[in-house]
Motif scaffolding. Structure first.
Motif, short mmCIF file in Angstrom:
data_model
loop_
_atom_site.label_atom_id
_atom_site.label_comp_id
_atom_site.label_asym_id
_atom_site.label_seq_id
_atom_site.Cartn_x
_atom_site.Cartn_y
_atom_site.Cartn_z
N VAL A 1 84.36 -118.08 -45.82
CA VAL A 1 83.44 -118.21 -46.94
C VAL A 1 82.90 -119.62 -47.02
N GLY A 2 83.80 -120.59 -46.98
CA GLY A 2 83.39 -121.98 -47.05
C GLY A 2 84.59 -122.89 -46.92
N SER A 3 84.32 -124.18 -46.81
CA SER A 3 85.40 -125.14 -46.65
C SER A 3 84.96 -126.49 -47.19
N THR B 1 86.00 -130.88 -47.04
CA THR B 1 86.77 -131.95 -46.42
C THR B 1 87.83 -132.51 -47.35
N GLN B 2 88.70 -133.33 -46.77
CA GLN B 2 89.83 -133.85 -47.51
C GLN B 2 89.40 -134.65 -48.75
N SER B 3 88.33 -135.40 -48.62
CA SER B 3 87.85 -136.21 -49.75
C SER B 3 86.98 -135.42 -50.72
N GLY B 4 86.54 -134.24 -50.28
CA GLY B 4 85.61 -133.45 -51.09
C GLY B 4 84.17 -133.83 -50.89
N GLY B 5 83.92 -134.72 -49.94
CA GLY B 5 82.56 -135.22 -49.75
C GLY B 5 81.61 -134.25 -49.08
N THR B 6 82.16 -133.34 -48.29
CA THR B 6 81.31 -132.41 -47.53
C THR B 6 81.88 -131.00 -47.64
N ALA B 7 80.99 -130.07 -47.89
CA ALA B 7 81.38 -128.66 -47.94
C ALA B 7 80.48 -127.87 -47.00
N LEU B 8 81.05 -126.86 -46.40
CA LEU B 8 80.32 -125.96 -45.52
C LEU B 8 80.39 -124.55 -46.09
N PHE C 1 77.45 -119.89 -53.84
CA PHE C 1 78.83 -120.33 -54.01
C PHE C 1 78.91 -121.85 -53.84
N THR C 2 79.82 -122.46 -54.58
CA THR C 2 80.05 -123.89 -54.47
C THR C 2 81.55 -124.17 -54.42
N ILE C 3 81.96 -124.95 -53.43
CA ILE C 3 83.36 -125.35 -53.31
C ILE C 3 83.49 -126.79 -53.80
N SER C 4 84.55 -127.03 -54.54
CA SER C 4 84.87 -128.39 -54.97
C SER C 4 86.38 -128.54 -54.98
N ARG C 5 86.82 -129.77 -55.11
CA ARG C 5 88.26 -130.01 -55.18
C ARG C 5 88.54 -131.17 -56.10
N ASP C 6 89.71 -131.15 -56.69
CA ASP C 6 90.18 -132.24 -57.53
C ASP C 6 91.53 -132.65 -56.98
N ASN C 7 91.54 -133.71 -56.21
CA ASN C 7 92.79 -134.12 -55.56
C ASN C 7 93.83 -134.60 -56.57
N ALA C 8 93.39 -135.08 -57.70
CA ALA C 8 94.34 -135.50 -58.73
C ALA C 8 95.08 -134.29 -59.32
N LYS C 9 94.43 -133.14 -59.28
CA LYS C 9 95.04 -131.92 -59.82
C LYS C 9 95.55 -130.99 -58.72
N ASN C 10 95.44 -131.44 -57.47
CA ASN C 10 95.89 -130.62 -56.34
C ASN C 10 95.27 -129.22 -56.36
N THR C 11 93.99 -129.17 -56.65
CA THR C 11 93.33 -127.88 -56.82
C THR C 11 91.97 -127.87 -56.12
N VAL C 12 91.67 -126.74 -55.50
CA VAL C 12 90.36 -126.51 -54.93
C VAL C 12 89.74 -125.32 -55.66
N ARG D 1 84.89 -118.16 -61.28
CA ARG D 1 85.38 -119.36 -60.64
C ARG D 1 86.82 -119.14 -60.23
N LEU D 2 87.06 -119.25 -58.94
CA LEU D 2 88.41 -119.14 -58.41
C LEU D 2 89.03 -120.53 -58.32
N SER D 3 90.31 -120.57 -58.54
CA SER D 3 91.07 -121.82 -58.39
C SER D 3 92.19 -121.58 -57.38
N CYS D 4 92.55 -122.62 -56.71
CA CYS D 4 93.67 -122.57 -55.78
C CYS D 4 94.50 -123.82 -56.01
N ALA D 5 95.68 -123.62 -56.56
CA ALA D 5 96.57 -124.72 -56.87
C ALA D 5 97.55 -124.92 -55.72
N ALA D 6 97.68 -126.16 -55.30
CA ALA D 6 98.56 -126.49 -54.17
C ALA D 6 99.77 -127.27 -54.65
N SER D 7 100.86 -127.05 -53.97
CA SER D 7 102.06 -127.84 -54.23
C SER D 7 102.76 -128.07 -52.90
#
Length: 123
Positions: free
Chosen positions: A48-50, A52-59, A68-79, A19-25
């Motif tokens: 690889v994939g992408s 949306t801003q809300s996390g509702g749709t992934a391509l 592979f599965t992409i997800s994001r946690d906007n509270a943690k600023n991480t995808v 599982r890869l993480s990407c932390a944003a600041s």
């Protein structure tokens, strides 16, 4: 400015998972469409994939769809990029990227890039 830092790469045997993480600041993370890309030695960077801003749709690229599965946690600023059933062909440096566009049309539409994290899959 948005700073992106990937983590979670490593070496794994075929069939394994990472599982890869990407932390944003920087600016408001939830405003950005996020993508994952990879680049293998001697090859061009590929999508690889992408997600949306809300996390509702992934391509996903056809080569990783279903694995592979992409997800994001906007509270943690991480995808995240959950990678299962890894294959040697998945070996590459993986990058996350952020786009200020509502829906990016191409790699050029991504404004910010991380430094990448190496994923190596052995057979």
């Amino acid at each position: 400015q948005v700073q992106l830092v990937e983590s979670g790469g490593g070496s794994v045997q075929a069939g394994g998972s990472l599982r890869l993480s990407c932390a944003a600041s920087g600016r408001t993370f939830s405003n950005y469409y996020m993508g994952w890309f990879r680049q293998a030695p001697g090859k061009e960077r590929e999508f690889v994939g992408s997600i949306t801003q809300s996390g509702g749709t992934a391509l996903y690229a056809d080569s990783v769809k279903g694995r592979f599965t992409i997800s994001r946690d906007n509270a943690k600023n991480t995808v995240y990029l959950q990678m299962n059933s890894l294959k040697p062909d998945d070996t590459a440096v993986y990058y996350c990227a952020a786009s200020a566009r509502v829906v990016p049309d191409s790699t050029r539409d991504y404004n910010y890039w991380g430094q990448g994290t190496q994923v190596t899959v052995s057979s």
